[in-house]
Design a protein around this motif. Structure first.
Motif, PDB file in Angstrom:
ATOM      1  N   UNK A   4      49.013  41.362  39.421  1.00 11.65           N
ATOM      2  CA  UNK A   4      48.414  42.496  38.741  1.00 11.65           C
ATOM      3  C   UNK A   4      47.522  41.930  37.639  1.00 11.65           C
ATOM      4  N   UNK A   5      46.213  42.025  37.813  1.00 11.30           N
ATOM      5  CA  UNK A   5      45.263  41.391  36.911  1.00 11.30           C
ATOM      6  C   UNK A   5      44.518  42.456  36.103  1.00 11.30           C
ATOM      7  N   UNK A   6      44.400  42.225  34.795  1.00  9.18           N
ATOM      8  CA  UNK A   6      43.754  43.171  33.890  1.00  9.18           C
ATOM      9  C   UNK A   6      42.778  42.421  32.987  1.00  9.18           C
ATOM     10  N   UNK A   7      41.804  43.120  32.417  1.00  8.26           N
ATOM     11  CA  UNK A   7      40.749  42.426  31.668  1.00  8.26           C
ATOM     12  C   UNK A   7      41.242  41.633  30.464  1.00  8.26           C
ATOM     13  N   UNK A   8      42.142  42.192  29.672  1.00  9.70           N
ATOM     14  CA  UNK A   8      42.520  41.575  28.401  1.00  9.70           C
ATOM     15  C   UNK A   8      44.032  41.472  28.282  1.00  9.70           C
ATOM     16  N   UNK A   9      44.520  40.667  27.323  1.00 13.95           N
ATOM     17  CA  UNK A   9      45.967  40.634  27.077  1.00 13.95           C
ATOM     18  C   UNK A   9      46.534  42.004  26.716  1.00 13.95           C
ATOM     19  N   UNK A  14      49.945  46.530  28.168  1.00 10.37           N
ATOM     20  CA  UNK A  14      50.104  47.980  28.313  1.00 10.37           C
ATOM     21  C   UNK A  14      50.522  48.336  29.736  1.00 10.37           C
ATOM     22  N   UNK A  15      49.906  47.707  30.716  1.00 14.99           N
ATOM     23  CA  UNK A  15      50.257  47.965  32.113  1.00 14.99           C
ATOM     24  C   UNK A  15      51.694  47.551  32.405  1.00 14.99           C
ATOM     25  N   UNK A  16      52.128  46.456  31.810  1.00 11.32           N
ATOM     26  CA  UNK A  16      53.490  45.996  32.043  1.00 11.32           C
ATOM     27  C   UNK A  16      54.504  46.954  31.442  1.00 11.32           C
ATOM     28  N   UNK A  17      54.255  47.459  30.252  1.00  9.87           N
ATOM     29  CA  UNK A  17      55.175  48.437  29.668  1.00  9.87           C
ATOM     30  C   UNK A  17      55.264  49.670  30.559  1.00  9.87           C
ATOM     31  N   UNK A  18      54.116  50.139  31.018  1.00  7.34           N
ATOM     32  CA  UNK A  18      54.116  51.298  31.912  1.00  7.34           C
ATOM     33  C   UNK A  18      54.942  51.020  33.172  1.00  7.34           C
ATOM     34  N   UNK A  19      54.782  49.812  33.708  1.00  2.00           N
ATOM     35  CA  UNK A  19      55.516  49.439  34.922  1.00  2.00           C
ATOM     36  C   UNK A  19      57.021  49.440  34.670  1.00  2.00           C
ATOM     37  N   UNK A  20      57.448  48.872  33.567  1.00  2.00           N
ATOM     38  CA  UNK A  20      58.881  48.846  33.258  1.00  2.00           C
ATOM     39  C   UNK A  20      59.415  50.266  33.106  1.00  2.00           C
ATOM     40  N   UNK A 192      51.646  36.580  31.812  1.00  2.00           N
ATOM     41  CA  UNK A 192      50.867  35.375  31.551  1.00  2.00           C
ATOM     42  C   UNK A 192      49.477  35.776  31.087  1.00  2.00           C
ATOM     43  N   UNK A 193      49.098  35.321  29.906  1.00  2.00           N
ATOM     44  CA  UNK A 193      47.768  35.622  29.386  1.00  2.00           C
ATOM     45  C   UNK A 193      47.147  34.361  28.788  1.00  2.00           C
ATOM     46  N   UNK A 225      56.577  39.517  40.703  1.00  2.00           N
ATOM     47  CA  UNK A 225      55.365  40.175  40.235  1.00  2.00           C
ATOM     48  C   UNK A 225      54.762  39.396  39.070  1.00  2.00           C
ATOM     49  N   UNK A 226      53.470  39.288  39.078  1.00  2.00           N
ATOM     50  CA  UNK A 226      52.723  38.617  38.014  1.00  2.00           C
ATOM     51  C   UNK A 226      51.849  39.630  37.302  1.00  2.00           C
ATOM     52  N   UNK A 227      51.966  39.723  35.997  1.00  2.00           N
ATOM     53  CA  UNK A 227      51.043  40.498  35.175  1.00  2.00           C
ATOM     54  C   UNK A 227      50.243  39.495  34.353  1.00  2.00           C
ATOM     55  N   UNK A 228      48.940  39.444  34.597  1.00  2.00           N
ATOM     56  CA  UNK A 228      48.100  38.429  33.967  1.00  2.00           C
ATOM     57  C   UNK A 228      46.769  39.031  33.564  1.00  2.00           C
ATOM     58  N   UNK A 229      46.146  38.403  32.568  1.00  5.67           N
ATOM     59  CA  UNK A 229      44.788  38.810  32.212  1.00  5.67           C
ATOM     60  C   UNK A 229      43.790  37.979  33.011  1.00  5.67           C
ATOM     61  N   UNK A 230      42.506  38.347  32.898  1.00  7.37           N
ATOM     62  CA  UNK A 230      41.496  37.679  33.708  1.00  7.37           C
ATOM     63  C   UNK A 230      41.347  36.206  33.358  1.00  7.37           C
ATOM     64  N   UNK A 231      41.587  35.859  32.090  1.00 10.13           N
ATOM     65  CA  UNK A 231      41.478  34.458  31.697  1.00 10.13           C
ATOM     66  C   UNK A 231      42.517  33.606  32.421  1.00 10.13           C
ATOM     67  N   UNK A 232      43.739  34.113  32.542  1.00 14.52           N
ATOM     68  CA  UNK A 232      44.796  33.369  33.244  1.00 14.52           C
ATOM     69  C   UNK A 232      44.554  33.326  34.735  1.00 14.52           C
ATOM     70  N   UNK A 233      43.856  34.348  35.242  1.00 12.84           N
ATOM     71  CA  UNK A 233      43.660  34.448  36.694  1.00 12.84           C
ATOM     72  C   UNK A 233      42.390  33.754  37.171  1.00 12.84           C
ATOM     73  N   UNK A 234      41.668  33.103  36.292  1.00 19.20           N
ATOM     74  CA  UNK A 234      40.428  32.429  36.709  1.00 19.20           C
ATOM     75  C   UNK A 234      40.713  31.408  37.821  1.00 19.20           C
TER      76      UNK A 234
END
Length: 234
Positions: A4-9, A14-20, A192-193, A225-234
């Protein structure tokens, strides 16, 4: 592995809290057992949880444990418990009786045994091991997770629930949830960010078990499941 990749930390947290919260609300369990990660990465997530999602959280249903803790007093600046308390628990209506800290000020070996027994009493046991509803993990730049460092892979296979890990540089001891209960959790989530995490995230995609975190991803009983920002997912 689900990424699950998102633009910023901030977006990622925020997405991870929603998921939990979705996992909790979709469960019919009266008690939902979460093991929290320490370190610096979850602090932003805890801030967002307290600031934006406190009213939406069924605090009375959640029991909080820790994945690992440094062997320091609870008010020490390095304490994972202190970080979580300051960024989350002091700012939300959580019942203190539902917060079970690892007592880092105790003898490490004795505390690992005490905390293992506490978790075994309260978390459902399947095939001799506790099964958390959520285990939230981070990964260090060296590939460690839950204070299971490279060179200490015996903690991935030990039958102990919690054991003592040792930081390879500082020699600091830590009480850590071991690999077997981590890999049996119902939901295993890595947060991971930052660009420094990119090589670790790449190691998850590789076949080789290049470190403890990658081992967890490759050998868990359920999809990680991985929650990461775009910098980590490069």
């Amino acid at each position: 592995m689900i990424k699950n990749i998102f633009p910023t930390p901030s977006d990622t947290s925020k997405a991870l809290v929603r998921h939990i919260l979705e996992l909790i609300n979709s469960s019919n369990k009266e008690v939902f057992n979460i093991a929290l990660s320490g370190g610096s990465t979850p602090a932003l997530m805890f801030d967002i949880w307290a600031d934006e999602f406190s009213d939406a959280t069924p605090w009375q249903r959640i029991r909080f444990y820790w994945v690992d803790e440094r062997c320091v007093a609870p008010d020490d600046s390095q304490s994972n418990y202190r970080m979580t308390r300051e960024h989350l628990f002091n700012r939300v209506p959580v019942n203190p009786d539902n917060v079970f800290r690892i007592m880092g000020e105790n003898n490490p070996e004795e505390e690992a045994e005490r905390y293992s027994a506490l978790v075994a009493r309260q978390v459902p046991i399947v095939e001799g091991l506790p099964v958390f509803d959520v285990v939230l993990l981070g990964a260090g730049d060296d590939g460690h997770t839950s204070s299971i460092f490279p060179g200490q892979e015996n903690l991935l296979t030990t039958e102990n629930v919690y054991a003592v890990g040792t930081h390879p540089t500082s020699g600091q001891q830590r009480v850590a949830l071991t690999g077997q209960p981590i890999m049996r959790a119902l939901n295993i989530i890595f947060l991971m960010t930052g660009a420094s995490k990119a090589p670790i995230l790449q190691s998850f995609a590789d076949e080789a078990d290049s470190g403890p975190a990658a081992y967890i991803v490759h050998h868990s009983l359920r999809e990680v499941e991985i929650f990461a920002d775009e910098a980590a997912a490069e």
